[in-house]
Design an enzyme around this catalytic site. Structure first.
Site, PDB file in Angstrom:
ATOM      1  N   SER A 145      27.551  -4.889 -32.401  1.00  0.00           N
ATOM      2  CA  SER A 145      26.321  -5.662 -32.642  1.00  0.00           C
ATOM      3  C   SER A 145      25.120  -4.717 -32.591  1.00  0.00           C
ATOM      4  O   SER A 145      25.154  -3.708 -31.874  1.00  0.00           O
ATOM      5  CB  SER A 145      26.158  -6.723 -31.547  1.00  0.00           C
ATOM      6  OG  SER A 145      24.861  -7.295 -31.615  1.00  0.00           O
ATOM      7  N   TYR A 158      26.344  -8.498 -22.783  1.00  0.00           N
ATOM      8  CA  TYR A 158      26.838  -8.432 -24.163  1.00  0.00           C
ATOM      9  C   TYR A 158      26.410  -7.102 -24.794  1.00  0.00           C
ATOM     10  O   TYR A 158      27.217  -6.390 -25.400  1.00  0.00           O
ATOM     11  CB  TYR A 158      26.254  -9.608 -24.946  1.00  0.00           C
ATOM     12  CG  TYR A 158      26.590  -9.656 -26.422  1.00  0.00           C
ATOM     13  CD1 TYR A 158      27.795 -10.201 -26.864  1.00  0.00           C
ATOM     14  CD2 TYR A 158      25.689  -9.188 -27.383  1.00  0.00           C
ATOM     15  CE1 TYR A 158      28.094 -10.272 -28.220  1.00  0.00           C
ATOM     16  CE2 TYR A 158      25.983  -9.258 -28.737  1.00  0.00           C
ATOM     17  CZ  TYR A 158      27.184  -9.801 -29.145  1.00  0.00           C
ATOM     18  OH  TYR A 158      27.477  -9.856 -30.491  1.00  0.00           O
TER      19      TYR A 158
HETATM   20  P1  NDP Z   1      32.895 -17.050 -33.565  1.00  0.00           P
HETATM   21  O1  NDP Z   1      32.697 -17.597 -32.170  1.00  0.00           O
HETATM   22  O2  NDP Z   1      32.399 -17.854 -34.720  1.00  0.00           O
HETATM   23  O3  NDP Z   1      34.469 -16.755 -33.771  1.00  0.00           O
HETATM   24  C1  NDP Z   1      35.151 -16.080 -32.759  1.00  0.00           C
HETATM   25  C2  NDP Z   1      36.617 -15.941 -33.129  1.00  0.00           C
HETATM   26  O4  NDP Z   1      37.268 -15.240 -32.053  1.00  0.00           O
HETATM   27  C3  NDP Z   1      37.327 -17.271 -33.250  1.00  0.00           C
HETATM   28  O5  NDP Z   1      38.355 -17.171 -34.203  1.00  0.00           O
HETATM   29  C4  NDP Z   1      37.885 -17.498 -31.846  1.00  0.00           C
HETATM   30  O6  NDP Z   1      38.979 -18.396 -31.884  1.00  0.00           O
HETATM   31  C5  NDP Z   1      38.306 -16.047 -31.490  1.00  0.00           C
HETATM   32  N1  NDP Z   1      38.371 -15.750 -30.059  1.00  0.00           N
HETATM   33  C6  NDP Z   1      37.429 -15.990 -29.112  1.00  0.00           C
HETATM   34  N2  NDP Z   1      37.864 -15.577 -27.909  1.00  0.00           N
HETATM   35  C7  NDP Z   1      39.105 -15.069 -28.104  1.00  0.00           C
HETATM   36  C8  NDP Z   1      40.069 -14.488 -27.239  1.00  0.00           C
HETATM   37  N3  NDP Z   1      39.862 -14.387 -25.914  1.00  0.00           N
HETATM   38  N4  NDP Z   1      41.238 -14.055 -27.756  1.00  0.00           N
HETATM   39  C9  NDP Z   1      41.473 -14.180 -29.091  1.00  0.00           C
HETATM   40  N5  NDP Z   1      40.609 -14.718 -29.955  1.00  0.00           N
HETATM   41  C10 NDP Z   1      39.424 -15.163 -29.468  1.00  0.00           C
HETATM   42  O7  NDP Z   1      32.246 -15.588 -33.528  1.00  0.00           O
HETATM   43  P2  NDP Z   1      31.564 -14.700 -34.680  1.00  0.00           P
HETATM   44  O8  NDP Z   1      32.390 -14.739 -35.900  1.00  0.00           O
HETATM   45  O9  NDP Z   1      30.139 -15.035 -34.744  1.00  0.00           O
HETATM   46  O10 NDP Z   1      31.631 -13.254 -33.999  1.00  0.00           O
HETATM   47  C11 NDP Z   1      32.702 -12.357 -34.225  1.00  0.00           C
HETATM   48  C12 NDP Z   1      32.318 -11.000 -33.662  1.00  0.00           C
HETATM   49  O11 NDP Z   1      31.108 -10.551 -34.267  1.00  0.00           O
HETATM   50  C13 NDP Z   1      32.072 -10.983 -32.148  1.00  0.00           C
HETATM   51  O12 NDP Z   1      32.586  -9.799 -31.588  1.00  0.00           O
HETATM   52  C14 NDP Z   1      30.554 -11.011 -32.054  1.00  0.00           C
HETATM   53  O13 NDP Z   1      30.084 -10.416 -30.861  1.00  0.00           O
HETATM   54  C15 NDP Z   1      30.195 -10.174 -33.264  1.00  0.00           C
HETATM   55  N6  NDP Z   1      28.825 -10.409 -33.724  1.00  0.00           N
HETATM   56  C16 NDP Z   1      28.464 -11.620 -34.226  1.00  0.00           C
HETATM   57  C17 NDP Z   1      27.168 -11.840 -34.655  1.00  0.00           C
HETATM   58  C18 NDP Z   1      26.714 -13.134 -35.227  1.00  0.00           C
HETATM   59  O14 NDP Z   1      25.504 -13.275 -35.471  1.00  0.00           O
HETATM   60  N7  NDP Z   1      27.599 -14.103 -35.473  1.00  0.00           N
HETATM   61  C19 NDP Z   1      26.148 -10.768 -34.554  1.00  0.00           C
HETATM   62  C20 NDP Z   1      26.642  -9.535 -33.999  1.00  0.00           C
HETATM   63  C21 NDP Z   1      27.933  -9.374 -33.606  1.00  0.00           C
HETATM   64  P3  NDP Z   1      39.436 -19.210 -30.554  1.00  0.00           P
HETATM   65  O15 NDP Z   1      38.180 -19.662 -29.880  1.00  0.00           O
HETATM   66  O16 NDP Z   1      40.275 -20.327 -31.085  1.00  0.00           O
HETATM   67  O17 NDP Z   1      40.227 -18.233 -29.744  1.00  0.00           O
END
Ligand code: NDP
Length: 255
Positions: A145, A158
């Site tokens: 990020s 974070y």
């Molecule tokens: P979402 O919350 O929309 O999606 C997260 C995904 O990760 C889901 O598929 C969720 O499925 C899965 N997940 C969460 N926890 C776990 C776990 N413990 N084990 C396995 N799977 C897991 O997140 P984003 O798509 O927004 O973010 C994805 C990445 O991008 C993250 O690392 C975030 O920090 C990074 N990011 C996002 C930004 C944004 O603006 N959206 C900006 C900067 C970075 P489930 O809950 O069913 O496990």
């Protein structure tokens, strides 16, 4: 020349693949010819996505796995080692944020964020190193990020976790170059996903985000997926240890 701009004959493991950025990366990789292995904590989501991808003729597999649980990670390695016939690409995407001010984060918040965003990524890189090395052209892409590079007002645990992984990525890019593994990261600013929906749906918050974003819009998951795909494919074969920002100019916006 086109062989450098696709993911044919590449096998990729993507964490957090059922929503947001991880789902977009999965679909981008499939469309570029990769075989994809998806994981998240929700078995039903995995099943639904796999049915959809397979019905369209894509090569996809997956399983339920909580990346923060050591036993789940071991089971994942075991399954992938026995069933996919190798691994070329690891995308560490699963992550979360508490979006609290530093004094509001509890000790449990610190454990949750640092375990999910940092420790699980380091552990998965370590566990899959032998498979990636054996591929002869391994590529690790860590989704970090812009918060790992500058202050974004809240979420210091974070930010630390993402800064940690940016630097960890540099470290392994050097250590593992001799093992035929490249490692890079992708740093998004605000992207519209289920993680950011609660804050972006507040007009005054969205306005303050846009006021700090030269392109005057938030990003879409596909725009992060494109950078991840580039870093995974042969076209980027001499790039390692880098961090590409996908941020509409946010990090360059001084005065
Ligand atoms: P979402 O919350 O929309 O999606 C997260 C995904 O990760 C889901 O598929 C969720 O499925 C899965 N997940 C969460 N926890 C776990 C776990 N413990 N084990 C396995 N799977 C897991 O997140 P984003 O798509 O927004 O973010 C994805 C990445 O991008 C993250 O690392 C975030 O920090 C990074 N990011 C996002 C930004 C944004 O603006 N959206 C900006 C900067 C970075 P489930 O809950 O069913 O496990």
């Amino acid at each position: 020349m086109n062989e450098r701009w696709n993911l044919k004959n590449r096998k990729a493991l993507i964490t957090g693949a059922t929503r947001g950025i991880g789902k977009a990366i999965t679909e981008e990789f499939l469309s570029l010819g990769a075989e994809v292995f998806i994981i998240s904590r929700n078995e039903e989501d995995i099943k639904t996505d796999l049915e959809k991808y397979r019905s369209k003729g894509f090569a996809a597999d997956g399983m339920k796995c909580d990346v923060t649980i050591a036993e789940d990670r071991e089971k994942l390695l075991d399954y992938v080692s026995k069933n996919t016939g190798g691994l070329d690409i690891l995308v560490n995407n699963a992550g979360s944020n508490t979006r609290k001010k530093t004094l509001e984060n509890t000790s449990e918040d610190l454990d949750f964020i640092l375990t999910l965003n940092m420790k699980s990524v380091m552990e998965l890189c370590r566990l899959f190193h032998p498979l990636l090395s054996r591929s002869g052209h391994g590529s690790i892409v860590n989704i970090v990020s812009v918060a790992g590079m500058t202050s974004v007002a809240t979420g210091s645990p974070y930010a630390v976790s993402k800064a940690g992984i940016i630097h960890f990525t540099r470290y392994i890019s050097v250590e593992w170059a001799k093992d035929n593994i490249r490692a890079n990261s992708v740093a998004p600013w605000y992207i519209r996903t289920s993680l950011t929906e609660p804050v972006l749906s507040r007009k005054e918050y969205l306005d303050s985000v846009l006021s700090r974003t030269p392109m005057k819009r938030v990003g879409e998951p596909e725009e992060v997926a494109a950078a991840a795909a580039f870093l995974a494919m042969p076209a980027s074969s001499y790039i390692t240890g880098e961090c590409i920002s996908v941020d509409g100019g946010f990090l360059k916006y001084g005065f």
